[in-house]
Design a protein around this motif. Structure first.
Motif, PDB file in Angstrom:
ATOM      1  N   TYR A 221       0.847  -1.189   0.000  1.00 24.52           N
ATOM      2  CA  TYR A 221       0.000   0.000   0.000  1.00 24.52           C
ATOM      3  C   TYR A 221       0.885   1.243   0.000  1.00 24.52           C
ATOM      4  CZ  TYR A 221       0.880  -0.189   5.094  1.00 24.52           C
ATOM      5  OH  TYR A 221       1.462  -0.257   6.323  1.00 24.52           O
ATOM      6  N   THR A 222       0.261   2.405  -0.089  1.00 23.59           N
ATOM      7  CA  THR A 222       0.972   3.674  -0.060  1.00 23.59           C
ATOM      8  C   THR A 222       0.242   4.630   0.877  1.00 23.59           C
ATOM      9  OG1 THR A 222      -0.246   4.774  -1.843  1.00 23.59           O
ATOM     10  CG2 THR A 222       1.561   3.313  -2.502  1.00 23.59           C
ATOM     11  N   HIS A 223       0.983   5.594   1.403  1.00 21.25           N
ATOM     12  CA  HIS A 223       0.380   6.670   2.183  1.00 21.25           C
ATOM     13  C   HIS A 223       0.200   7.936   1.350  1.00 21.25           C
ATOM     14  CE1 HIS A 223       2.390   4.290   5.488  1.00 21.25           C
ATOM     15  NE2 HIS A 223       1.181   4.420   5.991  1.00 21.25           N
ATOM     16  N   HIS A 224       1.100   8.140   0.411  1.00 23.24           N
ATOM     17  CA  HIS A 224       1.140   9.372  -0.375  1.00 23.24           C
ATOM     18  C   HIS A 224       1.976   9.111  -1.621  1.00 23.24           C
ATOM     19  CE1 HIS A 224       4.804   9.280   1.937  1.00 23.24           C
ATOM     20  NE2 HIS A 224       4.170   9.602   3.051  1.00 23.24           N
ATOM     21  N   HIS A 225       2.301  10.168  -2.354  1.00 20.69           N
ATOM     22  CA  HIS A 225       3.003  10.009  -3.631  1.00 20.69           C
ATOM     23  C   HIS A 225       4.446   9.541  -3.490  1.00 20.69           C
ATOM     24  CE1 HIS A 225       0.254  12.778  -6.259  1.00 20.69           C
ATOM     25  NE2 HIS A 225      -0.277  11.612  -5.991  1.00 20.69           N
ATOM     26  N   HIS A 226       5.023   9.624  -2.312  1.00 23.92           N
ATOM     27  CA  HIS A 226       6.443   9.292  -2.238  1.00 23.92           C
ATOM     28  C   HIS A 226       6.758   8.152  -1.278  1.00 23.92           C
ATOM     29  CE1 HIS A 226       5.496  13.018   0.016  1.00 23.92           C
ATOM     30  NE2 HIS A 226       6.247  12.530   0.963  1.00 23.92           N
ATOM     31  N   ASP A 227       5.825   7.172  -1.163  1.00 32.16           N
ATOM     32  CA  ASP A 227       6.219   5.952  -0.472  1.00 32.16           C
ATOM     33  C   ASP A 227       5.471   4.737  -1.028  1.00 32.16           C
ATOM     34  OD1 ASP A 227       3.666   5.847   0.684  1.00 32.16           O
ATOM     35  OD2 ASP A 227       4.397   5.565   2.717  1.00 32.16           O
ATOM     36  N   ILE A 228       6.089   3.579  -0.867  1.00 33.61           N
ATOM     37  CA  ILE A 228       5.473   2.272  -1.093  1.00 33.61           C
ATOM     38  C   ILE A 228       5.808   1.427   0.127  1.00 33.61           C
ATOM     39  CG2 ILE A 228       5.566   0.140  -2.447  1.00 33.61           C
ATOM     40  CD1 ILE A 228       6.134   1.796  -4.924  1.00 33.61           C
ATOM     41  N   VAL A 229       4.802   0.737   0.666  1.00 32.64           N
ATOM     42  CA  VAL A 229       4.990  -0.091   1.849  1.00 32.64           C
ATOM     43  C   VAL A 229       4.756  -1.552   1.476  1.00 32.64           C
ATOM     44  CG1 VAL A 229       4.269  -0.540   4.225  1.00 32.64           C
ATOM     45  CG2 VAL A 229       4.157   1.793   3.303  1.00 32.64           C
ATOM     46  N   LEU A 230       5.655  -2.429   1.928  1.00 29.30           N
ATOM     47  CA  LEU A 230       5.504  -3.871   1.765  1.00 29.30           C
ATOM     48  C   LEU A 230       5.473  -4.506   3.151  1.00 29.30           C
ATOM     49  CD1 LEU A 230       7.065  -2.872  -0.926  1.00 29.30           C
ATOM     50  CD2 LEU A 230       7.735  -5.246  -1.158  1.00 29.30           C
ATOM     51  N   GLU A 231       4.409  -5.267   3.430  1.00 33.57           N
ATOM     52  CA  GLU A 231       4.280  -5.991   4.695  1.00 33.57           C
ATOM     53  C   GLU A 231       4.081  -7.474   4.394  1.00 33.57           C
ATOM     54  OE1 GLU A 231       2.051  -2.681   7.561  1.00 33.57           O
ATOM     55  OE2 GLU A 231       0.897  -4.290   6.626  1.00 33.57           O
ATOM     56  N   TRP A 232       4.699  -8.322   5.209  1.00 33.30           N
ATOM     57  CA  TRP A 232       4.493  -9.757   5.030  1.00 33.30           C
ATOM     58  C   TRP A 232       4.472 -10.432   6.395  1.00 33.30           C
ATOM     59  CZ3 TRP A 232       8.748  -6.959   3.727  1.00 33.30           C
ATOM     60  CH2 TRP A 232       9.982  -7.319   4.267  1.00 33.30           C
ATOM     61  N   CYS A 233       3.922 -11.639   6.400  1.00 38.93           N
ATOM     62  CA  CYS A 233       3.587 -12.277   7.677  1.00 38.93           C
ATOM     63  C   CYS A 233       4.813 -12.773   8.428  1.00 38.93           C
ATOM     64  CB  CYS A 233       2.605 -13.420   7.446  1.00 38.93           C
ATOM     65  SG  CYS A 233       3.175 -14.672   6.260  1.00 38.93           S
ATOM     66  N   GLU A 240      17.094  -7.984   6.213  1.00 43.40           N
ATOM     67  CA  GLU A 240      17.796  -8.833   5.249  1.00 43.40           C
ATOM     68  C   GLU A 240      17.352  -8.518   3.826  1.00 43.40           C
ATOM     69  OE1 GLU A 240      18.216 -13.617   4.318  1.00 43.40           O
ATOM     70  OE2 GLU A 240      17.843 -12.942   6.378  1.00 43.40           O
ATOM     71  N   LEU A 241      16.058  -8.294   3.631  1.00 40.18           N
ATOM     72  CA  LEU A 241      15.571  -7.914   2.305  1.00 40.18           C
ATOM     73  C   LEU A 241      16.109  -6.548   1.910  1.00 40.18           C
ATOM     74  CD1 LEU A 241      13.904  -8.348  -0.203  1.00 40.18           C
ATOM     75  CD2 LEU A 241      11.879  -7.593   1.059  1.00 40.18           C
ATOM     76  N   ALA A 242      16.123  -5.611   2.853  1.00 39.81           N
ATOM     77  CA  ALA A 242      16.660  -4.281   2.558  1.00 39.81           C
ATOM     78  C   ALA A 242      18.124  -4.380   2.134  1.00 39.81           C
ATOM     79  CB  ALA A 242      16.515  -3.377   3.778  1.00 39.81           C
ATOM     80  N   ALA A 243      18.897  -5.233   2.793  1.00 41.51           N
ATOM     81  CA  ALA A 243      20.304  -5.396   2.438  1.00 41.51           C
ATOM     82  C   ALA A 243      20.454  -5.959   1.026  1.00 41.51           C
ATOM     83  CB  ALA A 243      20.999  -6.303   3.449  1.00 41.51           C
ATOM     84  N   LEU A 274      15.578   7.231  -1.229  1.00 43.21           N
ATOM     85  CA  LEU A 274      16.242   8.062  -2.240  1.00 43.21           C
ATOM     86  C   LEU A 274      15.605   9.437  -2.141  1.00 43.21           C
ATOM     87  CD1 LEU A 274      16.765   6.120  -5.621  1.00 43.21           C
ATOM     88  CD2 LEU A 274      18.495   6.965  -4.019  1.00 43.21           C
ATOM     89  N   GLY A 275      16.397  10.445  -1.800  1.00 39.64           N
ATOM     90  CA  GLY A 275      15.796  11.752  -1.563  1.00 39.64           C
ATOM     91  C   GLY A 275      14.795  11.628  -0.432  1.00 39.64           C
ATOM     92  N   ASP A 276      13.563  12.079  -0.677  1.00 39.14           N
ATOM     93  CA  ASP A 276      12.500  11.967   0.324  1.00 39.14           C
ATOM     94  C   ASP A 276      11.550  10.812   0.045  1.00 39.14           C
ATOM     95  OD1 ASP A 276      12.851  14.396   2.143  1.00 39.14           O
ATOM     96  OD2 ASP A 276      12.898  15.327   0.166  1.00 39.14           O
ATOM     97  N   ALA A 277      11.841  10.012  -0.967  1.00 35.27           N
ATOM     98  CA  ALA A 277      10.999   8.861  -1.294  1.00 35.27           C
ATOM     99  C   ALA A 277      11.496   7.625  -0.554  1.00 35.27           C
ATOM    100  CB  ALA A 277      11.016   8.605  -2.794  1.00 35.27           C
ATOM    101  N   SER A 278      10.557   6.718  -0.248  1.00 33.13           N
ATOM    102  CA  SER A 278      10.915   5.548   0.558  1.00 33.13           C
ATOM    103  C   SER A 278      10.171   4.309   0.091  1.00 33.13           C
ATOM    104  CB  SER A 278      10.565   5.775   2.036  1.00 33.13           C
ATOM    105  OG  SER A 278      11.286   6.848   2.577  1.00 33.13           O
ATOM    106  N   VAL A 279      10.826   3.169   0.272  1.00 34.84           N
ATOM    107  CA  VAL A 279      10.178   1.863   0.239  1.00 34.84           C
ATOM    108  C   VAL A 279      10.321   1.294   1.637  1.00 34.84           C
ATOM    109  CG1 VAL A 279      10.156  -0.442  -0.768  1.00 34.84           C
ATOM    110  CG2 VAL A 279      10.709   1.539  -2.199  1.00 34.84           C
TER     111      VAL A 279
END
Length: 309
Positions: A221-233, A240-243, A274-279
């Motif tokens: 899902y997203t909150h606004h134009h500059h983020d994407i959120v991934l959640e898993w069980c 580790e995924l971020a790395a 990156l800048g103000d954008a986030s995953v």
């Protein structure tokens, strides 16, 4: 083996593992200087292509939510990179619904546009493409059942099919939406950095899909134009995924884009910036999942599947 050849093979391995593109094709890209161990996945060349890909990733994240199948986050099983042509390898069950979610419609009740502004589906030489009516940006699709064509958004009360009413140009509502997407609202953050980050998400599906490796689903899902959120069980820790994503060059800066953040924030192990954008990456470690409740998992999988049938 020379150091140059060793670096080429390492870059090709990293590219193939992140994208699903065949190793030999990745090795050719490395030999041509298109990828390196530091940046093993090629970026979209133009700002218009990056923006188009970013809007697709951002829209799918909100549209698919927790209805994703078989670890195919954003509906992707892989991508293929051949020169500047990007092919999305779609999950065959999700494919038609994905295209429907991407095609732009104006929703009077919502008071705005849904889908990707400017996106149109085109069939050329037996293949389906997603093209941008406002630029030369395009993506090829693989895995869409061309016999029936894509599922089209339902024409219901209050919904106007912009993709059909303006097949070859941007509508006014699409132009307005793109202005909103491409401006910083006076806050001095970089839309170009956001587009590059989200485009890179779309180009690294095999890494992103590790989030669903335990039971096959991820909530996006997203909150606004500059983020994407991934959640898993459960399963792979978010850090580790971020790395793994950082190792694929997802945070690598390029000279043509301003990466200076407008808002101060501390780095976070489980967030790609990156800048103000986030995953944002979140492993929930759900108690019902850890306890091995197979019946609950089966119900979730069956419920997810029904959305596409």
């Amino acid at each position: 083996m020379s150091k140059r050849q060793s670096n080429q093979k390492r870059a090709a391995t990293l590219c193939s593992r992140a994208t699903g593109t065949g190793y030999n094709l990745c090795l050719t890209s490395a030999a041509e200087g298109l990828i390196s161990p530091r940046r093993p996945v090629p970026d979209a060349v133009t700002a218009e292509q990056r923006c188009f890909e970013a809007r697709i990733a951002h829209t799918l994240a909100d549209a698919l939510r927790d209805r994703q199948l078989d670890s195919a986050v954003l509906g992707l099983r892989g991508v293929r990179l051949e020169g500047e042509q990007l092919t999305l390898c779609l999950h065959p069950v999700m494919a038609r619904r994905m295209v429907a979610d991407l095609l732009p419609v104006f929703d009077a009740d919502y008071g705005g546009l849904r889908g990707v502004p400017g996106l149109r589906a085109r069939r050329r030489g037996g293949d389906w493409f997603l093209v941008d009516a406002g630029s030369s940006a395009r993506l090829r699709l693989e895995g869409l059942d061309v016999r029936g064509g894509p599922v089209l958004p339902a024409v219901e009360r209050g919904l106007s099919p912009v993709w059909r009413d303006e097949p070859d140009r941007l509508s006014r509502s699409e132009s307005d939406e793109l202005v909103d997407w491409n401006t910083d609202g006076g806050l001095h953050w970089s839309p170009a950095a956001r587009d590059l980050l989200f485009s890179r998400v779309l180009r690294r599906p095999l890494l992103i899909n590790r989030a669903g490796s335990s039971h096959g689903w991820v909530n996006t899902y997203t909150h606004h134009h500059h983020d994407i959120v991934l959640e898993w069980c459960c399963g792979m820790p978010a850090g580790e995924l971020a790395a793994a994503l950082r190792g694929s060059g997802i945070e690598t800066e390029v000279e043509s884009v301003d990466f200076r953040p407008a808002f101060a924030r501390d780095p976070h192990e489980e967030r790609i910036d990156l800048g103000d954008a986030s995953v944002v990456l979140r492993c929930l470690n759900a108690s019902w999942c850890r306890d091995g409740d197979a019946a609950s998992r089966d119900r979730i999988a069956a419920s997810n599947l029904r959305r596409y049938l």
